[in-house]
Design a protein around this motif. Structure first.
Motif, mmCIF file in Angstrom:
data_model
loop_
_atom_site.group_PDB
_atom_site.id
_atom_site.type_symbol
_atom_site.label_atom_id
_atom_site.label_comp_id
_atom_site.label_asym_id
_atom_site.label_seq_id
_atom_site.Cartn_x
_atom_site.Cartn_y
_atom_site.Cartn_z
ATOM 1 N N ALA A 307 0.825 -1.210 0.000
ATOM 2 C CA ALA A 307 0.000 0.000 0.000
ATOM 3 C C ALA A 307 0.860 1.261 0.000
ATOM 4 O O ALA A 307 0.453 2.305 -0.528
ATOM 5 C CB ALA A 307 -0.932 -0.004 1.212
ATOM 6 N N ALA A 308 2.062 1.171 0.594
ATOM 7 C CA ALA A 308 2.950 2.336 0.652
ATOM 8 C C ALA A 308 3.669 2.585 -0.667
ATOM 9 O O ALA A 308 4.333 3.614 -0.821
ATOM 10 C CB ALA A 308 3.969 2.146 1.764
ATOM 11 N N GLY A 309 3.576 1.639 -1.614
ATOM 12 C CA GLY A 309 4.163 1.847 -2.929
ATOM 13 C C GLY A 309 5.362 1.000 -3.256
ATOM 14 O O GLY A 309 5.924 1.115 -4.342
ATOM 15 N N PHE A 310 5.788 0.139 -2.337
ATOM 16 C CA PHE A 310 6.898 -0.764 -2.615
ATOM 17 C C PHE A 310 6.430 -1.903 -3.521
ATOM 18 O O PHE A 310 5.255 -2.277 -3.513
ATOM 19 C CB PHE A 310 7.411 -1.404 -1.323
ATOM 20 C CG PHE A 310 8.068 -0.467 -0.359
ATOM 21 C CD1 PHE A 310 9.446 -0.358 -0.296
ATOM 22 C CD2 PHE A 310 7.309 0.295 0.520
ATOM 23 C CE1 PHE A 310 10.052 0.487 0.620
ATOM 24 C CE2 PHE A 310 7.899 1.142 1.436
ATOM 25 C CZ PHE A 310 9.282 1.240 1.490
ATOM 26 N N ARG A 311 7.345 -2.466 -4.280
ATOM 27 C CA ARG A 311 7.099 -3.750 -4.930
ATOM 28 C C ARG A 311 7.508 -4.823 -3.931
ATOM 29 O O ARG A 311 8.662 -4.856 -3.486
ATOM 30 C CB ARG A 311 7.901 -3.904 -6.217
ATOM 31 C CG ARG A 311 7.573 -5.190 -6.975
ATOM 32 C CD ARG A 311 8.463 -5.371 -8.190
ATOM 33 N NE ARG A 311 8.073 -6.557 -8.959
ATOM 34 C CZ ARG A 311 8.802 -7.095 -9.927
ATOM 35 N NH1 ARG A 311 9.967 -6.542 -10.261
ATOM 36 N NH2 ARG A 311 8.388 -8.158 -10.569
ATOM 37 N N VAL A 312 6.582 -5.667 -3.545
ATOM 38 C CA VAL A 312 6.795 -6.605 -2.446
ATOM 39 C C VAL A 312 6.977 -8.020 -2.992
ATOM 40 O O VAL A 312 6.161 -8.502 -3.778
ATOM 41 C CB VAL A 312 5.606 -6.567 -1.465
ATOM 42 C CG1 VAL A 312 5.792 -7.601 -0.358
ATOM 43 C CG2 VAL A 312 5.446 -5.170 -0.872
ATOM 44 N N PHE A 313 8.051 -8.677 -2.553
ATOM 45 C CA PHE A 313 8.288 -10.079 -2.886
ATOM 46 C C PHE A 313 7.942 -10.888 -1.632
ATOM 47 O O PHE A 313 8.741 -11.002 -0.708
ATOM 48 C CB PHE A 313 9.740 -10.298 -3.304
ATOM 49 C CG PHE A 313 10.177 -9.397 -4.432
ATOM 50 C CD1 PHE A 313 9.695 -9.601 -5.717
ATOM 51 C CD2 PHE A 313 11.051 -8.343 -4.196
ATOM 52 C CE1 PHE A 313 10.091 -8.772 -6.757
ATOM 53 C CE2 PHE A 313 11.458 -7.513 -5.234
ATOM 54 C CZ PHE A 313 10.972 -7.727 -6.517
#
Length: 386
Positions: A307-313
């Motif tokens: 939600a904060a804008g990171f690309r999450v793995f």
């Protein structure tokens, strides 16, 4: 002192660890520390009480036996049989160490000679690089690349040379959270047998697998006699400060590792060894609830980072989530992590410090989710300001 550097050249560039730097930054700024992988709550009270009881009863307050107390070595052997179907003689095939870190150091120092090559999964935990260097060996990275962080088995085969001495594995893998599959491990094992390679496998997150399953490579054909398996109590029981780890391997391998280990710490953590022996015998619901609790925390933080804008793995195991900061308009993870506390009061670790291939790790940042729910919720709220 002359022109020669004071620090051994093999350790050039390995000064203060990033963990010390970021933890100090967290303290100085009052930030939430999602950098270093330690829980912010203690493990089971009955295990803490077992440690206190050992101290008060005089168990382990003086030097324990060099290989570890018999009670703990027996419990470790029982654990390997109970969870993995592996049979080890507690007297000759189990060695207690000062955490997994010492086990790794002792194994590498014992089994390597100058010029030997070590193929290790990159990104690699920082002590791997330091210990390989101290042994005078050469690290050869097999890079796990985003987005899936799977090992390229063809590339692995191409990296093997006549100088290759051993493969250094970590599964579940820190920092990516990758859990090696049964097929991947079978291929790695076949390569090790074909080229007569030793294998050191760091399995400290063996009980923290959220998808898939942990498969010990030592159980595969031809691997028991060539594999040094390493684990510890810190991550499984949330007592990271006790520094109780262990090695299980064939008797000749344990003998070699013990020879190096006895000149490192000799012995450690006497009373805690008695407590960990009890911890390893906790019933299955303890291990199941630990995994379920961390899975909920993983998803809480992963959703917040997304939600904060990171690309999450989203990791299949461990304490850690790797993210890509480029969607935030950022490029350099080290600079991002140094400025993040001032921007929103959260500390993370740049993955670049775990890479030889600096470009592969440059935009990646690691967050730890082994914290209380309230802490993670506050961290998510703060990260939302980005």
């Amino acid at each position: 002192m002359g022109a020669r550097p004071l620090l051994n050249r093999r350790l050039a560039g390995m000064g203060t660890t990033i963990f010390a730097e970021m933890s100090a930054l967290a303290t100085a700024t009052g930030s939430i520390n999602l950098g270093q992988g330690f829980p912010d709550t203690d493990g089971p009270r009955e295990i803490a009480e077992a440690a206190a009881r050992a101290v008060l009863d005089g168990h382990g307050n003086q030097y324990p036996p060099g290989p570890g107390i018999p009670e703990l070595r027996t419990a470790i052997a029982e654990h390997q049989q109970r969870f993995h179907g592996l049979s080890y003689d507690p007297d000759t095939e189990v060695l207690v160490t000062a955490g997994a870190t010492e086990a790794i150091a002792a194994a590498l120092l014992a089994l390597l000679e100058p010029g030997d090559e070590v193929i290790a999964l990159e990104p690699f935990y920082d002590s791997y690089a330091a210990c390989i260097a101290m042994a005078g060996a050469v690290r050869v990275p097999l890079t796990l690349r985003a987005p899936d962080f799977r090992p390229d088995l063809d590339r692995l085969r191409a990296l093997v040379t006549p100088r290759t001495r051993l493969l250094l594995l970590n599964t579940p893998h820190n920092p990516t959270g990758t859990v090696l599959t049964a097929d991947e491990l079978a291929a790695i094992a076949a390569l090790a047998v074909e080229h007569d390679l030793l294998v050191i496998v760091d399995e400290v997150y063996e009980h923290l697998v959220f998808s898939g399953a942990h498969h010990p490579i030592a159980a595969l054909p031809g691997m028991r006699e060539r594999t040094v398996s390493i684990s510890s109590a810190g991550k499984t029981f949330s007592f990271t400060g006790w520094k109780v780890g262990w090695v299980t391997a064939s008797a000749p391998l344990v003998s070699a590792v013990r020879t190096a280990k006895q000149y490192l710490t000799y012995v450690s953590a006497g009373p805690f060894q008695y407590a960990v022996a009890e911890a390893l015998r906790l019933p299955d619901p303890y291990f199941d609830s630990l995994r379920a609790d961390l899975l909920r925390k993983r998803d809480l933080l992963a959703d917040g980072l997304d939600a904060a804008g990171f690309r999450v793995f989203r990791p299949a195991g461990t304490y850690f989530i790797t993210t890509d900061i480029t969607p935030l308009g950022e490029k350099d993870g080290i600079e991002f992590c140094r400025t993040l506390p001032g921007r929103c009061g959260v500390v993370a670790i740049p993955n670049a410090v775990f890479y030889d291939d600096s470009e592969a790790g440059r935009p990646l940042v690691r967050f730890a989710f082994c914290k209380r729910v309230a802490v993670l919720e506050e961290a998510v709220a703060r990260l939302g300001r980005l």
